[in-house]
Design an enzyme around this catalytic site. Structure first.
Site, PDB file in Angstrom:
ATOM      1  N   GLY A 132       0.799  -1.144   0.117  1.00  0.00           N
ATOM      2  CA  GLY A 132      -0.048   0.003   0.045  1.00  0.00           C
ATOM      3  C   GLY A 132       0.765   1.164  -0.061  1.00  0.00           C
ATOM      4  O   GLY A 132       1.547   1.265   0.901  1.00  0.00           O
ATOM      5  N   THR A 133       0.439   2.157  -0.900  1.00  0.00           N
ATOM      6  CA  THR A 133       1.428   3.322  -0.901  1.00  0.00           C
ATOM      7  C   THR A 133       0.506   4.194  -1.992  1.00  0.00           C
ATOM      8  O   THR A 133      -0.380   3.945  -2.705  1.00  0.00           O
ATOM      9  CB  THR A 133       2.792   3.190  -1.476  1.00  0.00           C
ATOM     10  OG1 THR A 133       3.497   4.309  -1.463  1.00  0.00           O
ATOM     11  CG2 THR A 133       2.742   2.531  -2.888  1.00  0.00           C
ATOM     12  N   THR A 134       1.128   5.366  -1.816  1.00  0.00           N
ATOM     13  CA  THR A 134       0.759   6.302  -3.261  1.00  0.00           C
ATOM     14  C   THR A 134       2.186   7.245  -3.421  1.00  0.00           C
ATOM     15  O   THR A 134       2.661   7.864  -2.781  1.00  0.00           O
ATOM     16  CB  THR A 134      -0.334   7.370  -2.621  1.00  0.00           C
ATOM     17  OG1 THR A 134      -1.357   7.071  -2.005  1.00  0.00           O
ATOM     18  CG2 THR A 134      -0.708   8.461  -3.597  1.00  0.00           C
ATOM     19  N   ASP A 185       3.823   9.163  -0.241  1.00  0.00           N
ATOM     20  CA  ASP A 185       3.607   9.274   1.056  1.00  0.00           C
ATOM     21  C   ASP A 185       4.614   8.499   1.882  1.00  0.00           C
ATOM     22  O   ASP A 185       5.701   8.334   1.241  1.00  0.00           O
ATOM     23  CB  ASP A 185       2.156   8.731   1.395  1.00  0.00           C
ATOM     24  CG  ASP A 185       2.265   7.202   1.085  1.00  0.00           C
ATOM     25  OD1 ASP A 185       1.610   6.483   2.083  1.00  0.00           O
ATOM     26  OD2 ASP A 185       2.601   6.629   0.354  1.00  0.00           O
ATOM     27  N   LYS A 232       9.925   6.752   0.302  1.00  0.00           N
ATOM     28  CA  LYS A 232       9.762   5.826  -0.477  1.00  0.00           C
ATOM     29  C   LYS A 232      10.220   6.681  -1.974  1.00  0.00           C
ATOM     30  O   LYS A 232      10.004   6.077  -2.990  1.00  0.00           O
ATOM     31  CB  LYS A 232       8.010   5.882  -0.874  1.00  0.00           C
ATOM     32  CG  LYS A 232       7.657   5.368   0.257  1.00  0.00           C
ATOM     33  CD  LYS A 232       6.011   4.959   0.054  1.00  0.00           C
ATOM     34  CE  LYS A 232       5.340   4.381   1.422  1.00  0.00           C
ATOM     35  NZ  LYS A 232       4.097   4.089   1.464  1.00  0.00           N
TER      36      LYS A 232
END
Lengths: 341, 199
Positions: free
Chosen positions: A98-100, A115, A131
């Protein structure tokens, strides 16, 4: 290995046969190339000694199928075709995806933002992970997928790019770096390895942006967003990204996109990192905690804690029995729904 | 999701491919070129699983270029198609098969134009017209109805437009634009990108 090239130390290292996987790849087993006969790219893949067999078999407990599997597969596949991949090794803990992250081109170069939440099934494993990783002075990469895989492969890419630069006296272009990464990840296709990165760089042909994924995808583009929060980010970016944005406008829209995605996506959150790559190299904007932004927006929209509104509404309707009170205090229902009357 | 189509005329082959590069529900690129130039008069159109397409197509492309460097002349479309099929077949029963569907279109000095249909099970067939993808279900009967072996270039482009119009009307996915190319004895020509009109 660079030292080895410069000092012609190839006699020290033993001769090896290449290609553990047959004709599809050309990697050396033990990773120590002899530079006189070496092809253009020599990869030292960590744990290369395990890669005598296909990565799909790596660490497998047993690759034999049960009779039940056989029956099922014979129903769905024409006979003679390879079966689906064998049972994977159970992971020690659920891996995070999960990430953006996002990146886009504009007149001032490339902007990358992400994020900082690392999640592990339902848990926030780290609220301040990084990230967006710099690879060299004019190349940064955003990472998405399994954090450990991304961190490792970015370092491997950085090393291979540096070696290329030392061997050939010039830096590999962003597209070349993307192709290199894609080919390095290709043997692991079908395994649990998950790396979805965008490489944002400034090379001789100007700014460029590539999306590289461990499933083999390699795309050049002007705007990419990757991760579980990417649909939310895309919708913000598609409204405002243009070529002629100023740096400030671009930063603002990137920040807004990550903010909106962190609001909606459970696996994205905490802070936002913004990097800008220009002809002078990459620069990093200070990490910003998005919680502040959330409160600022709430204040802008009319300001008070919604709980106050809630209690006022409840009082206006004359309170209620103990039952009603309990239901209202649980909070998520709108003030004074029918069930509390 | 992806769509390829080819129509062979008496002295040309017309091919078209959609331009969408998708990742689950998101269109990551709207201008992806799915055609790979194998030689001056041969195009390979390649769709299928994410990494396999580019990997396999580039592998074939580089091998054909190597053949030309070594031997001084290019492979004919028929030989290129059979070479491609052989590679697909060899990898089919390995641990790492390529899941790709292909159209190979080319013009040969002696044999004239040729369109070859190949799928991921390494079948090969020379065909007057062919299509890949879900869109093929909607457009093959249009091609059946209107195709004739001596159609002109304009008629071929009109037939292609009919197919794209049908996709716009009935296909659940939005495919906004298509790259169109024509191969004849002069080589490969880029034609105007066709848009389905729905933005």
């Amino acid at each position: 290995m660079a030292l080895q090239d410069l000092c012609h130390l190839q006699e020290v290292f033993p001769d090896t046969d290449c290609s553990p996987f047959g004709t599809r790849t050309g990697y050396y087993d033990d990773g120590f190339p002899a530079s006189s006969r070496s092809p253009l790219f020599n990869f030292f893949i960590p744990a290369a000694e395990f890669l005598q067999e296909s990565p799909l078999q790596f660490g497998q407990v047993s690759s034999a199928f049960t009779s039940q599997d056989h029956l099922l597969s014979s129903l769905s596949w024409p006979p003679g075709l390879p079966q689906d991949s064998p049972q994977p090794v159970p992971l020690p803990f659920p891996m995070s995806h999960g990430t953006t992250t996002l990146a886009f081109l504009f007149q001032g170069g490339v902007l990358a933002a992400a994020d900082t939440r690392s999640s592990c099934s339902g848990l926030v494993a780290c609220p301040s992970s990084q990230k967006v990783l710099p690879i060299h002075s004019h190349l940064v990469g955003t990472t998405s997928g399994t954090s450990a895989d991304c961190a490792l492969w970015k370092r491997i890419l950085a090393r291979e790019l540096r070696l290329y630069q030392l061997r050939h006296g010039r830096r590999l272009s962003t597209g070349g770096a993307a192709k290199l990464m894609s080919h390095m990840l290709h043997p692991f296709k079908g395994s649990e390895l998950c790396v979805a990165a965008t490489l944002c760089g400034w090379d001789a042909s100007g700014p460029s942006l590539f999306y590289v994924c461990s499933d083999g995808t390699r795309l050049q583009g002007a705007l990419f967003s990757v991760g579980s929060g990417s649909p939310y980010a895309y919708s913000i970016l598609d409204q405002g990204v243009r070529w002629d944005l100023t740096l400030q406008e671009a930063t603002s829209i990137a920040r807004e996109a990550v903010y909106r995605a962190t609001h909606r996506d459970a696996w994205s959150g905490n802070c936002v990192d913004v990097f800008h790559v220009s002809s002078a190299g990459w620069r990093r904007r200070g990490r910003e905690d998005l919680r502040e932004e959330y409160y600022r927006e709430r204040d802008r929209q009319g300001g008070e804690d919604l709980r106050e509104e809630y209690y006022r509404e409840r009082d206006r309707r004359g309170g209620g029995g103990p039952e009603g009170g309990v239901l209202q205090r649980e909070g998520q229902t709108r003030g004074g729904g029918p069930e509390t009357e | 999701m992806e769509y390829l189509v080819g129509i062979q005329g008496p002295d040309f082959v017309l091919v078209a491919a959609d331009n969408v590069a998708a990742s689950s529900i998101i269109q990551m690129k709207h201008d992806q070129d799915k055609m790979f130039k194998l030689s001056e008069k041969i195009l390979l159109l390649c769709v299928g699983e994410a990494g396999d397409t580019a990997q396999f197509a580039e592998y074939i492309q580089k091998n054909l270029q190597l053949y030309k460097m070594r031997n001084g002349y290019e492979l004919s479309p028929s030989a290129a198609a059979n070479f491609t099929r052989k590679n697909l077949a060899d990898y089919l029963r390995s641990r790492t098969p390529y899941h790709v569907n292909l159209l190979l279109a080319g013009y040969d000095e002696t044999d004239g134009p040729g369109l070859y249909y190949m799928d991921y099970l390494s079948s090969l067939s020379k065909a007057p017209f062919a299509a890949h993808g879900y869109g093929a279900y909607l457009t093959l009967s249009i091609l059946d109805q209107h195709y004739k072996p001596d159609l002109t270039r304009e008629e071929a482009v009109d037939l292609l437009k009919k197919c794209i119009e049908e996709l716009r009307k009935r296909f659940i996915m939005n495919l906004p634009s298509f790259t169109v190319r024509l191969i004849d004895k002069e080589g490969i020509h880029d034609l105007e990108k066709l848009s389905s009109g729905a933005k």
